[in-house]
Each structure stands twice: as C-alpha cells, then as structure tokens.
Design a protein around this motif. Structure first.
Motif, PDB file in Angstrom:
ATOM      1  N   PRO A 163      -3.243 -10.191   4.696  1.00  0.00           N
ATOM      2  CA  PRO A 163      -3.184  -9.318   5.865  1.00  0.00           C
ATOM      3  C   PRO A 163      -2.208  -9.722   6.956  1.00  0.00           C
ATOM      4  CG  PRO A 163      -5.213 -10.592   5.869  1.00  0.00           C
ATOM      5  CD  PRO A 163      -4.518 -10.871   4.573  1.00  0.00           C
TER       6      PRO A 163
ATOM      7  N   ILE B  93      -6.668  -2.070  -3.863  1.00  0.00           N
ATOM      8  CA  ILE B  93      -6.488  -3.421  -3.338  1.00  0.00           C
ATOM      9  C   ILE B  93      -5.022  -3.742  -3.556  1.00  0.00           C
ATOM     10  CG2 ILE B  93      -7.113  -5.850  -3.582  1.00  0.00           C
ATOM     11  CD1 ILE B  93      -9.881  -4.877  -4.539  1.00  0.00           C
ATOM     12  N   SER B  94      -4.296  -3.816  -2.456  1.00  0.00           N
ATOM     13  CA  SER B  94      -2.848  -4.005  -2.509  1.00  0.00           C
ATOM     14  C   SER B  94      -2.477  -5.386  -1.971  1.00  0.00           C
ATOM     15  CB  SER B  94      -2.155  -2.924  -1.681  1.00  0.00           C
ATOM     16  OG  SER B  94      -2.484  -3.094  -0.313  1.00  0.00           O
TER      17      SER B  94
ATOM     18  N   GLU C 207      -1.276  -6.157   0.876  1.00  0.00           N
ATOM     19  CA  GLU C 207      -1.764  -6.355   2.249  1.00  0.00           C
ATOM     20  C   GLU C 207      -3.257  -6.649   2.307  1.00  0.00           C
ATOM     21  OE1 GLU C 207       1.487  -3.173   2.628  1.00  0.00           O
ATOM     22  OE2 GLU C 207      -0.092  -3.655   1.234  1.00  0.00           O
ATOM     23  N   THR C 208      -4.017  -6.160   1.337  1.00  0.00           N
ATOM     24  CA  THR C 208      -5.459  -6.411   1.317  1.00  0.00           C
ATOM     25  C   THR C 208      -5.735  -7.904   1.210  1.00  0.00           C
ATOM     26  OG1 THR C 208      -5.739  -4.311   0.125  1.00  0.00           O
ATOM     27  CG2 THR C 208      -7.635  -5.789   0.210  1.00  0.00           C
TER      28      THR C 208
ATOM     29  N   ARG D 130     -10.951   2.772  -4.637  1.00  0.00           N
ATOM     30  CA  ARG D 130     -10.313   1.853  -3.697  1.00  0.00           C
ATOM     31  C   ARG D 130      -9.005   1.332  -4.278  1.00  0.00           C
ATOM     32  NH1 ARG D 130     -12.834  -2.714   0.069  1.00  0.00           N
ATOM     33  NH2 ARG D 130     -10.856  -3.187   1.034  1.00  0.00           N
TER      34      ARG D 130
ATOM     35  N   LYS E  36       0.816  -1.220   0.000  1.00  0.00           N
ATOM     36  CA  LYS E  36       0.000   0.000   0.000  1.00  0.00           C
ATOM     37  C   LYS E  36       0.849   1.270   0.000  1.00  0.00           C
ATOM     38  CE  LYS E  36      -0.642  -0.293   4.974  1.00  0.00           C
ATOM     39  NZ  LYS E  36      -1.560  -0.596   6.052  1.00  0.00           N
TER      40      LYS E  36
ATOM     41  N   ILE F  96     -13.950  -8.305  -2.702  1.00  0.00           N
ATOM     42  CA  ILE F  96     -13.636  -7.210  -1.774  1.00  0.00           C
ATOM     43  C   ILE F  96     -14.178  -5.882  -2.291  1.00  0.00           C
ATOM     44  CG2 ILE F  96     -11.734  -5.814  -0.847  1.00  0.00           C
ATOM     45  CD1 ILE F  96     -10.164  -8.534  -0.674  1.00  0.00           C
TER      46      ILE F  96
END
Length: 150
Positions: A117, A110-111, A113-114, A108, A90, A140
């Motif tokens: 996690p 979405i990286s 980490e998305t 949005r 991110k 998501i």
C-alpha cells in the motif's frame, strides 16, 4: 511477450541499462526475485512503483482484448467465490476485466497495491510467486488455502 518487451524498454529508457544486457539481467532478476521490478529495486535502482506500472501497463494494447462471453458465462456459473490475485496494479487489472466484460465475475481483486500500500523506499515488496504473498492474499480474501483452486 509484450509485457517483457515493455519491461526491457523501461530498463533502457528509465534506468539507463545497456540494451544488450537487459534480457539477461531480466532473466536473472525474475529467477532470483520473482519479478523484474523487485529485482531492480533490490539492486538499488530507485524508481516509483507507480512510475513502473504506468510505463509498462499504460502502453499495453488493451484494444486487442475483446469481450469473452463464454468465459463470462462459465465464471458466473461456478458456485464458488472467485478472487483475482495479480502482481499488476489495480488500473491494469480493471482495464483487462473491463475489456473482457468480466468486471462483475469476481468478488475481489488483490492487486499489487493491496499487498504494497505504500511506496516507502525501504519497504519489502510482497508479490507472487513467493509464499508470503499467497499467505497475505489468502488472509485478505478470507480464503482457506486447503479449499482453494489455484
């Protein structure tokens, strides 16, 4: 490609892989696992996701990126939802968007980490180009893949 060179530097400096072998290893890993990072972890190399992203992305020459007002105007004129889906972390995505002055053009991000996690050692990494990554990203972002421009 700069990112590829930085990845090779990580393999040599952090993992101790012989410099003359990294290019071929990286090619095989990308083909087999989608990304070099996932392949290295699958082969048993032990490193933290954040360590990898920090090594690669924090060395990128973001200063060469300049605001892109034509792209900005185009993105803002499109009457559709816009979502970024990146294997980058991110911080990297945010820095690229900031440098291009496109931060408010997307609903949005979405990286990495998305979809990933936690940094559990036995956790399967989810990333592009694999189908399950796109399925999760669509879910998501509440996107119907049949009505999506990719």
């Amino acid at each position: 490609m700069l990112n590829a060179s930085l990845c090779e530097d990580f393999m040599v400096q952090k993992l101790g892989i012989e410099a003359n072998k990294v290019s071929e290893i990286k090619r095989v890993l990308c083909r087999s696992y989608g990304t070099t990072m996932v392949g290295l972890l699958a082969l048993g190399y032990n490193f933290d996701y954040d360590e990898y992203h920090n090594f690669i992305h924090r060395r990128m020459p973001y200063e060469i990126l300049k605001p892109d007002h034509v792209l900005r105007d185009l993105l803002l004129s499109l009457p559709i939802r816009k979502v970024i889906f990146s294997n980058g972390d991110k911080i990297h995505v945010a820095e690229v968007l900031r440098k291009l002055e496109l931060e408010d053009c997307f609903e949005r991000v979405i990286s990495f980490e998305t979809l990933n996690p936690t940094n559990g050692s036995n956790t399967l990494i989810v990333c592009k180009p694999f189908k399950n990554a796109f399925e999760q990203a669509f879910r998501i972002a509440n996107i119907n893949p049949q009505k999506t421009i990719r």
